[in-house]
Design a protein around this motif. Structure first.
Motif, PDB file in Angstrom:
ATOM      1  N   GLN A 142       0.819  -1.212   0.000  1.00  0.00           N
ATOM      2  CA  GLN A 142       0.000   0.000   0.000  1.00  0.00           C
ATOM      3  C   GLN A 142       0.852   1.261   0.000  1.00  0.00           C
ATOM      4  N   ASN A 143       1.964   1.214   0.726  1.00  0.00           N
ATOM      5  CA  ASN A 143       2.848   2.365   0.824  1.00  0.00           C
ATOM      6  C   ASN A 143       4.282   1.844   0.782  1.00  0.00           C
ATOM      7  N   GLY A 144       4.884   1.913  -0.369  1.00  0.00           N
ATOM      8  CA  GLY A 144       6.215   1.367  -0.589  1.00  0.00           C
ATOM      9  C   GLY A 144       7.323   2.034   0.200  1.00  0.00           C
ATOM     10  N   ASN A 145       7.011   3.103   0.938  1.00  0.00           N
ATOM     11  CA  ASN A 145       8.023   3.724   1.787  1.00  0.00           C
ATOM     12  C   ASN A 145       8.260   2.911   3.057  1.00  0.00           C
ATOM     13  N   PHE A 146       7.324   2.022   3.380  1.00  0.00           N
ATOM     14  CA  PHE A 146       7.421   1.222   4.602  1.00  0.00           C
ATOM     15  C   PHE A 146       7.862  -0.199   4.293  1.00  0.00           C
ATOM     16  N   PHE A 147       8.756  -0.694   5.132  1.00  0.00           N
ATOM     17  CA  PHE A 147       9.062  -2.116   5.101  1.00  0.00           C
ATOM     18  C   PHE A 147       9.290  -2.584   6.530  1.00  0.00           C
ATOM     19  N   ALA A 148       9.203  -3.889   6.726  1.00  0.00           N
ATOM     20  CA  ALA A 148       9.365  -4.481   8.053  1.00  0.00           C
ATOM     21  C   ALA A 148      10.422  -5.576   7.976  1.00  0.00           C
ATOM     22  N   THR A 149      11.112  -5.778   9.099  1.00  0.00           N
ATOM     23  CA  THR A 149      12.123  -6.828   9.175  1.00  0.00           C
ATOM     24  C   THR A 149      11.972  -7.605  10.483  1.00  0.00           C
ATOM     25  N   GLY A 150      12.411  -8.848  10.440  1.00  0.00           N
ATOM     26  CA  GLY A 150      12.491  -9.695  11.625  1.00  0.00           C
ATOM     27  C   GLY A 150      13.890 -10.244  11.708  1.00  0.00           C
ATOM     28  N   SER A 151      14.406 -10.408  12.933  1.00  0.00           N
ATOM     29  CA  SER A 151      15.823 -10.705  13.081  1.00  0.00           C
ATOM     30  C   SER A 151      16.099 -11.748  14.154  1.00  0.00           C
ATOM     31  N   GLY A 152      17.302 -12.292  14.080  1.00  0.00           N
ATOM     32  CA  GLY A 152      17.818 -13.185  15.115  1.00  0.00           C
ATOM     33  C   GLY A 152      18.026 -12.473  16.438  1.00  0.00           C
ATOM     34  N   ASP A 153      17.969 -11.150  16.438  1.00  0.00           N
ATOM     35  CA  ASP A 153      18.077 -10.411  17.702  1.00  0.00           C
ATOM     36  C   ASP A 153      16.737 -10.365  18.437  1.00  0.00           C
ATOM     37  N   THR A 154      15.749 -11.114  17.943  1.00  0.00           N
ATOM     38  CA  THR A 154      14.399 -11.296  18.512  1.00  0.00           C
ATOM     39  C   THR A 154      13.506 -10.073  18.372  1.00  0.00           C
ATOM     40  N   THR A 155      13.845  -9.152  17.483  1.00  0.00           N
ATOM     41  CA  THR A 155      13.018  -7.968  17.293  1.00  0.00           C
ATOM     42  C   THR A 155      12.380  -7.934  15.908  1.00  0.00           C
ATOM     43  N   VAL A 156      11.301  -7.162  15.839  1.00  0.00           N
ATOM     44  CA  VAL A 156      10.634  -6.817  14.595  1.00  0.00           C
ATOM     45  C   VAL A 156      10.752  -5.308  14.479  1.00  0.00           C
ATOM     46  N   LYS A 157      11.183  -4.838  13.321  1.00  0.00           N
ATOM     47  CA  LYS A 157      11.353  -3.398  13.135  1.00  0.00           C
ATOM     48  C   LYS A 157      10.540  -2.926  11.935  1.00  0.00           C
ATOM     49  N   LEU A 158       9.978  -1.720  12.085  1.00  0.00           N
ATOM     50  CA  LEU A 158       9.262  -1.048  11.016  1.00  0.00           C
ATOM     51  C   LEU A 158      10.129   0.106  10.539  1.00  0.00           C
ATOM     52  N   TRP A 159      10.241   0.241   9.225  1.00  0.00           N
ATOM     53  CA  TRP A 159      11.131   1.229   8.611  1.00  0.00           C
ATOM     54  C   TRP A 159      10.350   2.134   7.673  1.00  0.00           C
ATOM     55  N   ASP A 160      10.788   3.394   7.567  1.00  0.00           N
ATOM     56  CA  ASP A 160      10.239   4.357   6.619  1.00  0.00           C
ATOM     57  C   ASP A 160      11.431   4.990   5.923  1.00  0.00           C
ATOM     58  N   ILE A 161      11.588   4.718   4.642  1.00  0.00           N
ATOM     59  CA  ILE A 161      12.787   5.173   3.924  1.00  0.00           C
ATOM     60  C   ILE A 161      12.841   6.690   3.775  1.00  0.00           C
ATOM     61  N   ARG A 162      11.743   7.391   4.051  1.00  0.00           N
ATOM     62  CA  ARG A 162      11.735   8.858   3.963  1.00  0.00           C
ATOM     63  C   ARG A 162      12.326   9.525   5.192  1.00  0.00           C
ATOM     64  N   GLU A 163      12.439   8.782   6.280  1.00  0.00           N
ATOM     65  CA  GLU A 163      12.911   9.343   7.544  1.00  0.00           C
ATOM     66  C   GLU A 163      14.430   9.281   7.651  1.00  0.00           C
ATOM     67  N   LYS A 164      15.014  10.279   8.294  1.00  0.00           N
ATOM     68  CA  LYS A 164      16.465  10.294   8.513  1.00  0.00           C
ATOM     69  C   LYS A 164      16.884   9.086   9.349  1.00  0.00           C
ATOM     70  N   LYS A 165      16.182   8.845  10.465  1.00  0.00           N
ATOM     71  CA  LYS A 165      16.384   7.622  11.229  1.00  0.00           C
ATOM     72  C   LYS A 165      15.291   6.676  10.760  1.00  0.00           C
ATOM     73  N   ALA A 166      15.605   5.839   9.793  1.00  0.00           N
ATOM     74  CA  ALA A 166      14.616   5.050   9.062  1.00  0.00           C
ATOM     75  C   ALA A 166      13.818   4.094   9.938  1.00  0.00           C
ATOM     76  N   CYS A 167      14.419   3.559  11.009  1.00  0.00           N
ATOM     77  CA  CYS A 167      13.693   2.646  11.892  1.00  0.00           C
ATOM     78  C   CYS A 167      12.755   3.482  12.759  1.00  0.00           C
ATOM     79  N   VAL A 168      11.448   3.331  12.516  1.00  0.00           N
ATOM     80  CA  VAL A 168      10.472   4.161  13.216  1.00  0.00           C
ATOM     81  C   VAL A 168       9.819   3.440  14.389  1.00  0.00           C
ATOM     82  N   CYS A 169      10.014   2.120  14.484  1.00  0.00           N
ATOM     83  CA  CYS A 169       9.401   1.371  15.568  1.00  0.00           C
ATOM     84  C   CYS A 169      10.096   0.020  15.732  1.00  0.00           C
ATOM     85  N   THR A 170      10.272  -0.399  16.984  1.00  0.00           N
ATOM     86  CA  THR A 170      10.840  -1.717  17.276  1.00  0.00           C
ATOM     87  C   THR A 170       9.914  -2.448  18.235  1.00  0.00           C
TER      88      THR A 170
END
Length: 169
Positions: A47-75
């Motif tokens: 719906q909005n290609g500026n957002f993507f999400a990742t999951g990691s071995g560090d046990t976190t899920v992160k939400l990213w916004d490529i328009r933001e200077k600090k792209a990770c907007v939520c953990t």
């Protein structure tokens, strides 16, 4: 995963995520280093290609916004084990599912920044969730477990946290 016709995002076992412009001769235009372990799960919001999400071995899920200077907007603290896959609910950018190696799936509300549901495989299943997929309507969530060759299906509009069907090889 492609953000649009020009941008591609990739993740890897070195915990680094790269944003690529496919017209830039193979050069990364940005890299993100917020995860501390391998990044196995990645999904771009349709719906909005500026957002993507990742999951990691560090046990976190992160939400990213490529328009933001600090792209990770939520953990989100995803699980007590590695988060192996993430998937946005189709047609929305406000709901995200994350599967982990402890055979649990968490559903997150990205507006309220909280966990909505915790889905569990049947008691006799103890396998890594290796992939997630929603039905076109978004009502059904399919999860595959690579170790047991199992596909479990949940009706996410039902109050039960148990699968409505399980298929094994």
């Amino acid at each position: 995963k492609f953000h649009n016709a020009t941008y591609l995002v990739s993740s890897s076992n070195d915990s680094v995520i790269h944003l690529w412009d496919i017209n830039s001769q193979g050069k990364s235009i940005n890299s993100y280093h917020d995860h501390s372990n391998e990044v196995g799960g990645l999904d771009v919001n349709e719906q909005n290609g500026n957002f993507f999400a990742t999951g990691s071995g560090d046990t976190t899920v992160k939400l990213w916004d490529i328009r933001e200077k600090k792209a990770c907007v939520c953990t989100f603290k995803g699980s007590d084990s590695s988060v192996s896959c993430v998937k946005f609910l189709p047609g929305r950018y406000t709901t995200l599912a994350a599967g982990s190696e402890d055979s649990l799936i968490r559903i997150y509300d990205l507006r309220a920044l909280k966990e909505l549901a915790l889905l569990k495989q049947k008691a006799d299943c103890n396998n890594c969730i290796s992939s997630l997929c929603f039905s076109k309507s978004g009502q059904l969530l399919f999860a595959s477990s690579s170790k047991s060759y199992t596909i479990s299906i949940w009706d996410i509009f039902n109050d039960s946290n148990e699968p409505v069907a399980i298929y094994n090889d």
